[in-house]
Structure formats: C-alpha cells, structure tokens
Design an enzyme around this catalytic site. Structure first.
Site, PDB file in Angstrom:
ATOM      1  N   THR A 124       0.849  -1.189   0.000  1.00 21.01           N
ATOM      2  CA  THR A 124       0.000   0.000   0.000  1.00 21.01           C
ATOM      3  C   THR A 124       0.887   1.242   0.000  1.00 21.01           C
ATOM      4  O   THR A 124       1.966   1.251   0.575  1.00 21.01           O
ATOM      5  CB  THR A 124      -0.947   0.024   1.211  1.00 21.01           C
ATOM      6  OG1 THR A 124      -0.197   0.152   2.426  1.00 21.01           O
ATOM      7  CG2 THR A 124      -1.797  -1.239   1.253  1.00 21.01           C
ATOM      8  N   GLY A 125       0.413   2.279  -0.666  1.00 25.68           N
ATOM      9  CA  GLY A 125       1.239   3.480  -0.798  1.00 25.68           C
ATOM     10  C   GLY A 125       2.522   3.197  -1.558  1.00 25.68           C
ATOM     11  O   GLY A 125       3.590   3.705  -1.227  1.00 25.68           O
TER      12      GLY A 125
ATOM     13  N   SER B 192       5.381   5.938  -4.396  1.00 25.27           N
ATOM     14  CA  SER B 192       6.535   6.822  -4.199  1.00 25.27           C
ATOM     15  C   SER B 192       7.297   6.391  -2.949  1.00 25.27           C
ATOM     16  O   SER B 192       6.819   5.555  -2.163  1.00 25.27           O
ATOM     17  CB  SER B 192       6.089   8.293  -4.053  1.00 25.27           C
ATOM     18  OG  SER B 192       5.340   8.476  -2.868  1.00 25.27           O
ATOM     19  N   GLY B 193       8.472   6.981  -2.771  1.00 21.47           N
ATOM     20  CA  GLY B 193       9.222   6.825  -1.535  1.00 21.47           C
ATOM     21  C   GLY B 193       9.536   5.390  -1.162  1.00 21.47           C
ATOM     22  O   GLY B 193       9.920   4.558  -1.995  1.00 21.47           O
ATOM     23  N   ILE B 194       9.365   5.081   0.125  1.00 13.00           N
ATOM     24  CA  ILE B 194       9.683   3.750   0.652  1.00 13.00           C
ATOM     25  C   ILE B 194       8.827   2.681   0.002  1.00 13.00           C
ATOM     26  O   ILE B 194       9.310   1.585  -0.310  1.00 13.00           O
ATOM     27  CB  ILE B 194       9.501   3.741   2.182  1.00 13.00           C
ATOM     28  CG1 ILE B 194      10.561   4.628   2.851  1.00 13.00           C
ATOM     29  CG2 ILE B 194       9.578   2.323   2.733  1.00 13.00           C
ATOM     30  CD1 ILE B 194      10.306   4.908   4.320  1.00 13.00           C
ATOM     31  N   GLY B 195       7.546   2.973  -0.218  1.00 17.00           N
ATOM     32  CA  GLY B 195       6.670   1.984  -0.828  1.00 17.00           C
ATOM     33  C   GLY B 195       7.108   1.603  -2.219  1.00 17.00           C
ATOM     34  O   GLY B 195       7.140   0.420  -2.571  1.00 17.00           O
TER      35      GLY B 195
ATOM     36  N   SER C 174       7.512   4.242  12.577  1.00 18.61           N
ATOM     37  CA  SER C 174       8.447   5.368  12.509  1.00 18.61           C
ATOM     38  C   SER C 174       9.176   5.481  13.838  1.00 18.61           C
ATOM     39  O   SER C 174       8.651   5.070  14.883  1.00 18.61           O
ATOM     40  CB  SER C 174       7.683   6.676  12.240  1.00 18.61           C
ATOM     41  OG  SER C 174       8.496   7.810  12.489  1.00 18.61           O
TER      42      SER C 174
ATOM     43  N   TYR D  15       1.099  12.454  15.083  1.00 23.74           N
ATOM     44  CA  TYR D  15       1.762  11.515  14.181  1.00 23.74           C
ATOM     45  C   TYR D  15       2.427  10.387  14.969  1.00 23.74           C
ATOM     46  O   TYR D  15       2.281   9.206  14.642  1.00 23.74           O
ATOM     47  CB  TYR D  15       2.790  12.260  13.337  1.00 23.74           C
ATOM     48  CG  TYR D  15       3.596  11.376  12.412  1.00 23.74           C
ATOM     49  CD1 TYR D  15       3.024  10.828  11.270  1.00 23.74           C
ATOM     50  CD2 TYR D  15       4.937  11.082  12.680  1.00 23.74           C
ATOM     51  CE1 TYR D  15       3.755  10.016  10.415  1.00 23.74           C
ATOM     52  CE2 TYR D  15       5.677  10.277  11.831  1.00 23.74           C
ATOM     53  CZ  TYR D  15       5.079   9.738  10.706  1.00 23.74           C
ATOM     54  OH  TYR D  15       5.814   8.929   9.867  1.00 23.74           O
TER      55      TYR D  15
END
Length: 249
Positions: free
Chosen positions: A12-13, A16-19, A137, A150
C-alpha cells in the site's frame, strides 16, 4: 531464483518513496506485486517503472470501499496474498495547541484506521505462513515536539504488531514492524514546513543521527525484504529501527 520467487505481494502506498522502493525490490526478487496509491498519474508511473511484475490499483486505504475493491482485484488476478507491506501513511506536524479535529482525523484515518483495515481485509486471502510488515516510525518513541499526533499513530501501529502476532500465530503468519528514521522521501514536503524550517530540520536531524545523514528509501526496502522473506522465519512481533542509530545510541 529470487528471494521472493513465486510470491504474491501487496504494497500500500507503493507509488513513491519507501513503498515504491520496496515494490521495486520485491519485483526484482521474483514477486508479483500489487501496488496502491491515491494519485493515478503517480501510480501509473510507478507501475511502469517497476515493470511487468507490477499491477496498480488506485485507492485510499482510509476508504473501506477502496480496500474491498483492491482485494477483489487481487483475488481475481492471483487468488491469494503471501506478503503485505502496509506502508501507506501521511505525516503532518503541529504543536499540541494547534491540533484540531480535522488534523487528528486525517492522521488517524490513514495511519491507524487505514492500516488496520488494510490488514484485516487481506486476511481471507492470506496464505498460512505468510508475512505482514507494518510501516511505523522512530516517532513512535521519540516524543519530538510537533509530532504528537503523528507519533501516536505510529505507536498504535507498533501495538497492533504485538497483538496480531498472537492472534495470527495459529496460521503461522508473522507480523513485524519496520520503523524508519529520517529518510529522503517526498513525505517531508508534506509536513507544512517553510523552506527555512526544512533547512533547520535537515541540520537538526543530521545532528541527531549517529551516521550523520538521512536514509535512502532503498535502505528501508532492504529491511522490509528481510522481514517479508524466509530469512526472518524466526522473527515475529519485532520493531526494527532503520534509523542510522538514532534511537539506540
């Protein structure tokens, strides 16, 4: 033979980025990968970048209707899931006194509700002996000013892994957490910082990380691959910090 040869993975996600870095690595290691994202143009670009082993399904994890549509497509195409990287999330920063209901609902809606139902709705398709990796995180322990909501969402993710490890043990489904430190991804552009604040944040982060730099998405992806593969067959319920030593030192 790749480390995930023959596996069906959902990220999921993954646009972009880590996904995206993780979806690319999963495909490189032999998996068929289904990636999700809210923005169609970015999702299409990600699928094209990953190649023939990828399928994109547009959707928002905070929408249960979108999740039902995701897993209906996975069932139709592949019939099962072996690996789930529940990665989709949002990051926003606000001091305690500035938090309002909309801010709270957005973060908990995606990072907690969205993640929980991403996993729950995948379970009917999950192969016994599969692997679930949750993206948390370093904020789940850091107590950094402005990151209260967050950080709370990411602490909830850590808590889920403990409970789900016990609840899914009879199916031998392992649940683990990866907790990235500061990583060079587009998410930092969504925090609401001005250019000068971003520069200050950059210097602050580098001073806090023993390795003296931001991580790269590809470095987090390698940790996710470890937790998703048979290399971690005796690892369950852990929170793996990939943070350049930020939390431990």
């Amino acid at each position: 033979m790749g480390r995930l040869s023959g596996k069906i993975a959902v990220v999921t996600g993954g646009n972009s980025g880590i996904g995206l870095a993780t979806a690319e690595l999963f495909a490189k290691e032999g998996a068929q990968v289904v990636v999700t994202g809210r923005r169609k143009a970015e999702l299409d670009a990600a699928v094209a970048r990953i190649g023939a082993s990828a399928v994109g399904v547009q959707g928002d994890v905070s929408s249960l209707e979108d999740l039902d549509r995701l897993y209906a497509e996975v069932k139709e195409r592949f019939g099962r899931i072996d690996i789930l990287f529940a990665n989709a999330g949002v990051a926003r920063v606000a001091p305690f006194e500035a938090v309002d209901e909309a801010f709270f609902d957005e973060l908990f809606g995606v990072n907690v509700k969205g993640l929980l139902f991403s996993v729950q709705k995948a379970l009917p398709l999950f192969s016994d002996g599969g692997a679930i990796v949750l993206n948390s995180s370093v904020a789940n322990t850091s107590g950094a000013p402005g990151f209260g909501v967050y950080g709370a969402t990411k602490a909830a993710v850590r808590s889920f892994a403990r409970t789900w490890t016990n609840e899914l043990k009879d199916r031998n489904i392992r649940v683990n957490v990866v907790s990235p430190g500061p990583v060079e991804t587009p998410i930092f552009g969504t925090l609401g910082f001005s250019a000068s604040q971003l520069d200050e944040f950059d210097e602050h982060v580098k001073s806090r990380v023993p390795l003296g730099r931001f991580g790269r998405p590809e470095e987090i992806a390698e940790a996710v691959l470890f937790l998703a593969s048979s290399a971690s067959s005796y690892v369950a319920g852990v929170d793996l910090y990939v943070d350049g030593g930020m939390v431990a030192v």
